[in-house]
Scaffold this motif. Structure first.
Motif, mmCIF file in Angstrom:
data_model
loop_
_atom_site.group_PDB
_atom_site.id
_atom_site.type_symbol
_atom_site.label_atom_id
_atom_site.label_comp_id
_atom_site.label_asym_id
_atom_site.label_seq_id
_atom_site.Cartn_x
_atom_site.Cartn_y
_atom_site.Cartn_z
ATOM 1 N N ILE A 114 40.570 45.109 10.943
ATOM 2 C CA ILE A 114 41.341 43.915 11.320
ATOM 3 C C ILE A 114 41.017 43.482 12.747
ATOM 4 C CG2 ILE A 114 43.674 43.045 11.730
ATOM 5 C CD1 ILE A 114 44.608 44.830 9.414
ATOM 6 N N ILE A 115 41.005 44.435 13.678
ATOM 7 C CA ILE A 115 40.672 44.091 15.061
ATOM 8 C C ILE A 115 39.229 43.593 15.149
ATOM 9 C CG2 ILE A 115 40.457 44.951 17.413
ATOM 10 C CD1 ILE A 115 43.317 44.763 16.510
ATOM 11 N N GLY A 116 38.322 44.223 14.403
ATOM 12 C CA GLY A 116 36.929 43.795 14.413
ATOM 13 C C GLY A 116 36.744 42.382 13.886
ATOM 14 N N LEU A 117 37.494 42.002 12.846
ATOM 15 C CA LEU A 117 37.420 40.642 12.322
ATOM 16 C C LEU A 117 37.863 39.622 13.372
ATOM 17 C CD1 LEU A 117 38.791 41.147 8.695
ATOM 18 C CD2 LEU A 117 36.454 40.519 9.348
ATOM 19 N N GLN A 118 38.920 39.960 14.108
ATOM 20 C CA GLN A 118 39.384 39.044 15.157
ATOM 21 C C GLN A 118 38.324 38.884 16.240
ATOM 22 O OE1 GLN A 118 40.253 39.334 18.536
ATOM 23 N NE2 GLN A 118 41.037 37.224 18.581
ATOM 24 N N GLU B 22 53.657 53.273 14.540
ATOM 25 C CA GLU B 22 53.350 53.000 15.942
ATOM 26 C C GLU B 22 51.978 52.359 16.079
ATOM 27 O OE1 GLU B 22 54.465 55.734 14.710
ATOM 28 O OE2 GLU B 22 56.190 56.502 15.841
ATOM 29 N N SER B 23 51.016 52.848 15.304
ATOM 30 C CA SER B 23 49.663 52.297 15.370
ATOM 31 C C SER B 23 49.633 50.850 14.906
ATOM 32 C CB SER B 23 48.719 53.138 14.505
ATOM 33 O OG SER B 23 48.660 54.475 14.966
ATOM 34 N N VAL C 55 49.290 44.975 16.108
ATOM 35 C CA VAL C 55 49.822 43.605 16.102
ATOM 36 C C VAL C 55 49.869 43.045 17.519
ATOM 37 C CG1 VAL C 55 51.869 42.214 15.622
ATOM 38 C CG2 VAL C 55 51.118 43.933 13.973
ATOM 39 N N VAL C 56 50.322 43.863 18.468
ATOM 40 C CA VAL C 56 50.363 43.424 19.863
ATOM 41 C C VAL C 56 48.957 43.106 20.363
ATOM 42 C CG1 VAL C 56 50.931 44.115 22.227
ATOM 43 C CG2 VAL C 56 52.482 44.700 20.344
#
Length: 434
Positions: free
Chosen positions: A19-23, A128-129, A134-135
């Motif tokens: 998900i972070i990589g797609l962003q 927590e992860s 999300v943040v």
């Protein structure tokens, strides 16, 4: 035998990296920015973080995690160096030279965090992860908005933020969290008093941020709603004091204050029924009826403000004003001391007088007290309702006085109808219950 729990943690780590990589991959459309990692790298790093955490458990050593951390750091350094060299070569052979675009430091930091999140997933910190992810997504996505907001801040704003951090983070923890005073009147708690001072100052900062983001009009109204959820008394004090330095927005301040009064009643009603569901019916009239004239007058102010709306060239001043907050903290403590003294020395027979005095400072204290008396001592519902009405009457008069004496002169006339409407409605309800 396959362990489902193991694969569940690994999949969570992979998902976070993906998900972070797609962003990050999406930001590649900006040709002036440099990113050392894409969606595949982020996914593999998330998986790697979980795997090295698993190896740490098997080997009973932190060496695999540290080694993985060092490897990622070296790869990122190599990536940045390679980018700098390639740009230098391109500039040398090209027809036009220029300064190298900035490398993607943000992406590098995000990659390291994904590695850490992968390890957290392995140790079962999945919720927590996900919250951290999300943040991160929000911070990475609103890049332009954050930069625009930073440009709007002045040096004075930054200094004020530092001061606020000092009084909250450095002073508050060292104050004794213990009540002082005569027997039965131990209500002087330095930690609580200073916490209230910090709270009042904090409302000003929240409002200032909203004003910077959405403009003075909407920002002040939103501050009023949020202040009503937290403390309408503190909100009233803050906006009244702010109006003296920003009188051009006095009508907006008045609307924000009236909105906070309306929200306060709804918030208090919800708190009361959460504490005792049987009070939902008896407290509906005393806590919800005053909301009607308050919101009606707020709508009137909103329409009138919209018709008179003009763009003001003057800037909105900095919110940090510690001295007024300290003064109100002292007054608040004195009123609470007098209210508790009335309760101790006048006895339960003076419930209405105690409620009136307590409501002048804060409605919540009265609400918690009378509900506790109702549940434990069998306080009749009629007396409980009257206690709420007397407290709300005093609370409205107090807040109206704060606006009248501490606010800008242009706020005095428009705030009077709000005080009169709420007080008349409350007095009519008192007459009904008497």
């Amino acid at each position: 035998m396959l362990e489902f729990n193991v694969f569940y943690k690994l999949v969570a780590a992979i998902g976070i990296g993906l998900i972070i990589g797609l962003q990050r991959e999406h930001t590649y459309f900006d040709a002036t920015d440099r990113h050392p990692a894409g969606v595949r790298t982020f996914t593999l790093v998330g998986l790697g973080g979980a795997m090295v955490a698993m190896l740490c458990g098997l080997m009973e050593s932190a060496a695999p995690f540290v080694a993985g951390f060092i490897v990622i750091g070296l790869l990122l350094v190599a990536s940045h160096i390679a980018f700098g060299l390639s740009h230098h070569v391109e500039s040398s052979v090209g027809s036009e030279g220029g300064a190298a675009p900035a490398a993607g430091i943000t992406t590098s930091v995000a990659l390291v965090i994904v590695y850490l999140l992968g390890a957290l997933c392995w140790y079962g910190k999945l919720l927590e992860s996900c919250v951290i992810m999300v943040v991160m997504l929000w911070i990475l996505t609103v890049k332009q908005q954050l930069h625009d907001f930073a440009k709007k801040l002045s040096r004075e704003d930054v200094l004020a933020t530092v001061k606020f951090a000092v009084i909250s983070a450095l002073v508050l923890p060292f104050l004794p969290n213990q009540a002082y005073g005569p027997a039965g009147l131990q209500v002087l708690n330095p930690h609580t008093i200073w916490l209230f001072v910090v709270f009042i100052s904090g409302i000003g900062f929240v409002g200032y941020v909203l004003i910077k983001i959405v403009g003075p009009g909407k920002g002040i109204w939103l501050t009023g709603v949020l202040g009503g959820i937290a403390s309408s008394t503190a909100l009233t004090l803050n906006l009244a004091g702010r109006s003296r330095e920003n009188e051009a927005y006095a009508s907006d301040f008045t609307l924000g204050i009236v909105l906070s009064w309306s929200v306060m009643y709804v918030r208090l009603y919800l708190i009361c029924i959460a504490l005792s569901g049987s009070l939902a019916g008896p407290l509906a009239l005393p806590l919800l009826v005053p909301v009607v004239p308050s919101l009606a007058y707020a709508l009137f102010l909103k329409l009138r403000t919209s018709r008179k709306r003009q763009e003001h060239s003057a800037g909105f001043s900095n919110p940090f004003k510690l001295l007024p907050a300290i003064k109100f903290g002292v007054v608040f403590t004195a009123v609470m001391f007098v209210a508790n003294a009335a309760r101790v020395y006048l006895g339960a027979g003076a419930l209405l007088a105690c409620s009136f005095l307590g409501g002048a400072a804060e409605m919540d204290a009265v609400a918690f007290s009378v509900i506790d008396m109702h549940s434990k001592s069998g306080l009749p519902v009629r007396e409980l309702v009257l206690a709420f009405l007397f407290a709300s009457l005093a609370n409205t008069l107090t807040k109206g006085g704060l606006v009248f004496f501490l606010g800008a002169k242009s706020m005095r006339k428009p705030i009077v109808p709000a005080v009169v409407l709420i007080c008349v409605t409350t007095a009519a309800l008192i007459a009904v219950y008497f």
